[in-house]
Design a protein around this motif. Sequence first.
Motif, PDB file in Angstrom:
ATOM      1  N   ILE A 169       0.835  -1.200   0.000  1.00  0.00           N
ATOM      2  CA  ILE A 169       0.000   0.000   0.000  1.00  0.00           C
ATOM      3  C   ILE A 169       0.865   1.243   0.000  1.00  0.00           C
ATOM      4  CG2 ILE A 169      -1.643   1.318   1.369  1.00  0.00           C
ATOM      5  CD1 ILE A 169      -2.854  -1.320   2.211  1.00  0.00           C
ATOM      6  N   CYS A 170       1.926   1.241   0.819  1.00  0.00           N
ATOM      7  CA  CYS A 170       2.764   2.443   0.905  1.00  0.00           C
ATOM      8  C   CYS A 170       3.507   2.691  -0.398  1.00  0.00           C
ATOM      9  CB  CYS A 170       3.764   2.298   2.043  1.00  0.00           C
ATOM     10  SG  CYS A 170       2.968   2.312   3.636  1.00  0.00           S
ATOM     11  N   ALA A 171       3.779   1.624  -1.154  1.00  0.00           N
ATOM     12  CA  ALA A 171       4.492   1.814  -2.412  1.00  0.00           C
ATOM     13  C   ALA A 171       3.554   2.220  -3.533  1.00  0.00           C
ATOM     14  CB  ALA A 171       5.201   0.510  -2.783  1.00  0.00           C
ATOM     15  N   GLY A 172       2.270   2.246  -3.244  1.00  0.00           N
ATOM     16  CA  GLY A 172       1.332   2.666  -4.266  1.00  0.00           C
ATOM     17  C   GLY A 172       0.916   1.544  -5.201  1.00  0.00           C
ATOM     18  N   HIS A 173       1.116   0.304  -4.790  1.00  0.00           N
ATOM     19  CA  HIS A 173       0.777  -0.806  -5.672  1.00  0.00           C
ATOM     20  C   HIS A 173      -0.675  -1.221  -5.545  1.00  0.00           C
ATOM     21  CE1 HIS A 173       5.195  -2.260  -6.137  1.00  0.00           C
ATOM     22  NE2 HIS A 173       5.044  -0.976  -6.334  1.00  0.00           N
ATOM     23  N   VAL A 174      -1.381  -0.666  -4.576  1.00  0.00           N
ATOM     24  CA  VAL A 174      -2.780  -1.030  -4.406  1.00  0.00           C
ATOM     25  C   VAL A 174      -3.615   0.170  -4.836  1.00  0.00           C
ATOM     26  CG1 VAL A 174      -4.532  -1.716  -2.755  1.00  0.00           C
ATOM     27  CG2 VAL A 174      -2.209  -2.549  -2.512  1.00  0.00           C
ATOM     28  N   PRO A 175      -4.333   0.040  -5.937  1.00  0.00           N
ATOM     29  CA  PRO A 175      -5.087   1.200  -6.412  1.00  0.00           C
ATOM     30  C   PRO A 175      -6.228   1.535  -5.466  1.00  0.00           C
ATOM     31  CG  PRO A 175      -5.591  -0.720  -7.725  1.00  0.00           C
ATOM     32  CD  PRO A 175      -4.493  -1.128  -6.796  1.00  0.00           C
ATOM     33  N   GLY A 176      -6.364   2.806  -5.153  1.00  0.00           N
ATOM     34  CA  GLY A 176      -7.486   3.245  -4.338  1.00  0.00           C
ATOM     35  C   GLY A 176      -7.146   3.432  -2.879  1.00  0.00           C
ATOM     36  N   VAL A 177      -6.011   2.902  -2.436  1.00  0.00           N
ATOM     37  CA  VAL A 177      -5.623   3.077  -1.038  1.00  0.00           C
ATOM     38  C   VAL A 177      -4.248   3.720  -1.018  1.00  0.00           C
ATOM     39  CG1 VAL A 177      -5.337   1.928   1.167  1.00  0.00           C
ATOM     40  CG2 VAL A 177      -6.794   0.917  -0.551  1.00  0.00           C
ATOM     41  N   SER A 178      -4.132   4.812  -0.285  1.00  0.00           N
ATOM     42  CA  SER A 178      -2.817   5.431  -0.158  1.00  0.00           C
ATOM     43  C   SER A 178      -2.321   5.253   1.264  1.00  0.00           C
ATOM     44  CB  SER A 178      -2.905   6.921  -0.483  1.00  0.00           C
ATOM     45  OG  SER A 178      -3.549   7.571   0.582  1.00  0.00           O
ATOM     46  N   ALA A 179      -1.069   5.606   1.482  1.00  0.00           N
ATOM     47  CA  ALA A 179      -0.473   5.416   2.800  1.00  0.00           C
ATOM     48  C   ALA A 179      -1.230   6.216   3.847  1.00  0.00           C
ATOM     49  CB  ALA A 179       0.992   5.812   2.774  1.00  0.00           C
ATOM     50  N   ASN A 194      -4.351   7.215   3.758  1.00  0.00           N
ATOM     51  CA  ASN A 194      -5.646   6.586   3.932  1.00  0.00           C
ATOM     52  C   ASN A 194      -5.542   5.433   4.909  1.00  0.00           C
ATOM     53  OD1 ASN A 194      -8.254   5.768   3.542  1.00  0.00           O
ATOM     54  ND2 ASN A 194      -8.102   5.615   1.323  1.00  0.00           N
ATOM     55  N   ARG A 216      -1.631  -4.406 -14.161  1.00  0.00           N
ATOM     56  CA  ARG A 216      -1.248  -4.130 -12.782  1.00  0.00           C
ATOM     57  C   ARG A 216      -0.269  -2.968 -12.718  1.00  0.00           C
ATOM     58  NH1 ARG A 216       2.035  -6.981  -9.881  1.00  0.00           N
ATOM     59  NH2 ARG A 216       2.185  -8.602 -11.444  1.00  0.00           N
ATOM     60  N   ALA A 266      -2.098   0.237 -13.148  1.00  0.00           N
ATOM     61  CA  ALA A 266      -2.786   0.674 -11.921  1.00  0.00           C
ATOM     62  C   ALA A 266      -1.791   1.250 -10.927  1.00  0.00           C
ATOM     63  CB  ALA A 266      -3.543  -0.499 -11.305  1.00  0.00           C
ATOM     64  N   GLN A 267      -0.641   0.562 -10.802  1.00  0.00           N
ATOM     65  CA  GLN A 267       0.392   1.038  -9.877  1.00  0.00           C
ATOM     66  C   GLN A 267       0.853   2.433 -10.242  1.00  0.00           C
ATOM     67  OE1 GLN A 267       3.834  -1.415  -9.683  1.00  0.00           O
ATOM     68  NE2 GLN A 267       2.673  -3.150  -8.882  1.00  0.00           N
ATOM     69  N   GLN A 270      -1.614   5.092  -9.416  1.00  0.00           N
ATOM     70  CA  GLN A 270      -1.668   5.379  -7.986  1.00  0.00           C
ATOM     71  C   GLN A 270      -0.457   6.193  -7.559  1.00  0.00           C
ATOM     72  OE1 GLN A 270      -4.073   4.630  -5.864  1.00  0.00           O
ATOM     73  NE2 GLN A 270      -3.050   5.107  -3.963  1.00  0.00           N
ATOM     74  N   GLN A 271       0.720   5.814  -8.064  1.00  0.00           N
ATOM     75  CA  GLN A 271       1.930   6.547  -7.682  1.00  0.00           C
ATOM     76  C   GLN A 271       1.890   7.974  -8.198  1.00  0.00           C
ATOM     77  OE1 GLN A 271       4.774   3.811  -9.180  1.00  0.00           O
ATOM     78  NE2 GLN A 271       4.918   2.680  -7.262  1.00  0.00           N
ATOM     79  N   LEU A 282      -0.785   9.694  -8.669  1.00  0.00           N
ATOM     80  CA  LEU A 282      -1.725  10.405  -7.802  1.00  0.00           C
ATOM     81  C   LEU A 282      -1.040  10.862  -6.524  1.00  0.00           C
ATOM     82  CD1 LEU A 282      -4.761  11.056  -7.646  1.00  0.00           C
ATOM     83  CD2 LEU A 282      -5.061   8.948  -6.394  1.00  0.00           C
ATOM     84  N   GLU A 283      -0.228   9.972  -5.955  1.00  0.00           N
ATOM     85  CA  GLU A 283       0.453  10.327  -4.713  1.00  0.00           C
ATOM     86  C   GLU A 283       1.415  11.486  -4.922  1.00  0.00           C
ATOM     87  OE1 GLU A 283       2.281   6.917  -2.964  1.00  0.00           O
ATOM     88  OE2 GLU A 283       0.363   5.904  -2.689  1.00  0.00           O
ATOM     89  N   VAL A 325      -8.976  15.332   7.872  1.00  0.00           N
ATOM     90  CA  VAL A 325      -8.784  14.193   6.966  1.00  0.00           C
ATOM     91  C   VAL A 325      -9.971  13.244   7.063  1.00  0.00           C
ATOM     92  CG1 VAL A 325      -7.407  12.131   6.566  1.00  0.00           C
ATOM     93  CG2 VAL A 325      -6.277  14.288   6.945  1.00  0.00           C
ATOM     94  N   LYS A 335     -12.644  12.256   4.192  1.00  0.00           N
ATOM     95  CA  LYS A 335     -12.885  10.874   3.793  1.00  0.00           C
ATOM     96  C   LYS A 335     -14.354  10.522   3.823  1.00  0.00           C
ATOM     97  CE  LYS A 335     -10.465   7.366   5.237  1.00  0.00           C
ATOM     98  NZ  LYS A 335      -9.604   6.512   6.037  1.00  0.00           N
TER      99      LYS A 335
END
Lengths: 180, 224
Positions: free
Chosen positions: A152-162, A164, B42, B45-46, B49-50, B52-53, B86, B90
């Motif tokens: 999750i922290c590496a961003g490999h799980v879409p939709g969940v961020s660290a 979150n 995959r 998607a990664q 997400q990255q 986005l972060e 936060v 949410k």
Amino acid sequence: MSVLRPLDRLPGLNTATILLVGTEDALLQQLADSMLKADCTSELKVHLARSLPLPCSVNRPRIDLIVFVVNLHSKHSLQSVEESLCHLDAAFFLGKVAFLATGAGRDSHCSIHRNTVVKLAHTYRSPLLFCDLEIEDFRAAMAQRLVRLLQICAGHVPGVSALNLLSLLRGSENPSPEDL
Amino acid sequence: METQSEEQAVTKPADSGGEGGPPQVAGAQAVRPEDRMTLLLRLRAQTKQQLLEYKSMVDAHEEKTPEQIMQEKQIEAKIEELENEVEEAKTAFEIKKLALDRMQLSTALRKHLEKVDIKTSVLMNNMKQILNLNKLIMKSQQETWDLEEKLLDVRKKRLQLKQASERKLSEIQTEKNKQKDDLDSMENSDKIKTIQQKLETEIQITTVIQHVFQETLQISFLKR
């Protein structure tokens, strides 16, 4: 004095890196092995260190999760962890840091009170995990948990961020350690 | 004071193609592209997400962080405030998502109903079944309510009867007590005393008369 920053490098493709910081080398090595054995679809990199700051000479990838391992049997490990915490950029504490307390099973050997680590984790607003790293099964379970956390922290799980995840974990903790 | 610490790195190669690491059979050429597709998806998607972060971090840094040194308590309060923000963000997001899903669902449902022949659709059958069940439920609930009312009435009546019988019994008790009191009082009343005295005097007079008659009779016998 180098400060570790969370996002100063670009992430590697399909790679997740975890840094385990603690004074107990054997335990860290065992935990690292358990983590590498765990099921994971991404490539895992485990770095071990006794304390921060890390030597600048090494070319290392972006660190996604830092786990500080505190052994409740030795005050030295707590001290070293506290000193290392100064070398982290504040942005790390938005979900990319976790504390792991080991040795709580043998209460007679504990020289650090449980509340000390609880307060430490609360001060830094990071999740605190308890695990007896000496016992194989617990270590394997904790390794699995850490792998999920790392993904999750590496961003490999879409939709969940660290961040979150951090607020999710916070919800299930005991409320108000000020009561302790 | 710098403390150079040692660092070790351990790595593990990724499972080939992704999930589970199935044994690579040489003849299964069809499996490879599938795995590659999932791997690519995959990775996509990664990367999303990255990205986005990183974007959110850039946005966060554009905000000015307060430079002044605040007291510890203030910092704690500020941190809790931010944490609450936060959480609120949410929950607001979750609620909006729910509302959006509901809207999407209702439009999809409406479109589906427009397309499909109303009489034969499974959905309509389900809804009719639901309505029938609801009617049955309401009817049986009404019956239960009526029965409970009856039960309540019967209980009330029983209670009233009990109370009435209690009252009657207490009345009987008071009557009895009154009678006893009367009896007791009668024994001590003055009327009885005067009657007793009169009776005594009468008895005395009769005994005197009796004696007198006896004497006269004795004297008459002696005179013969």
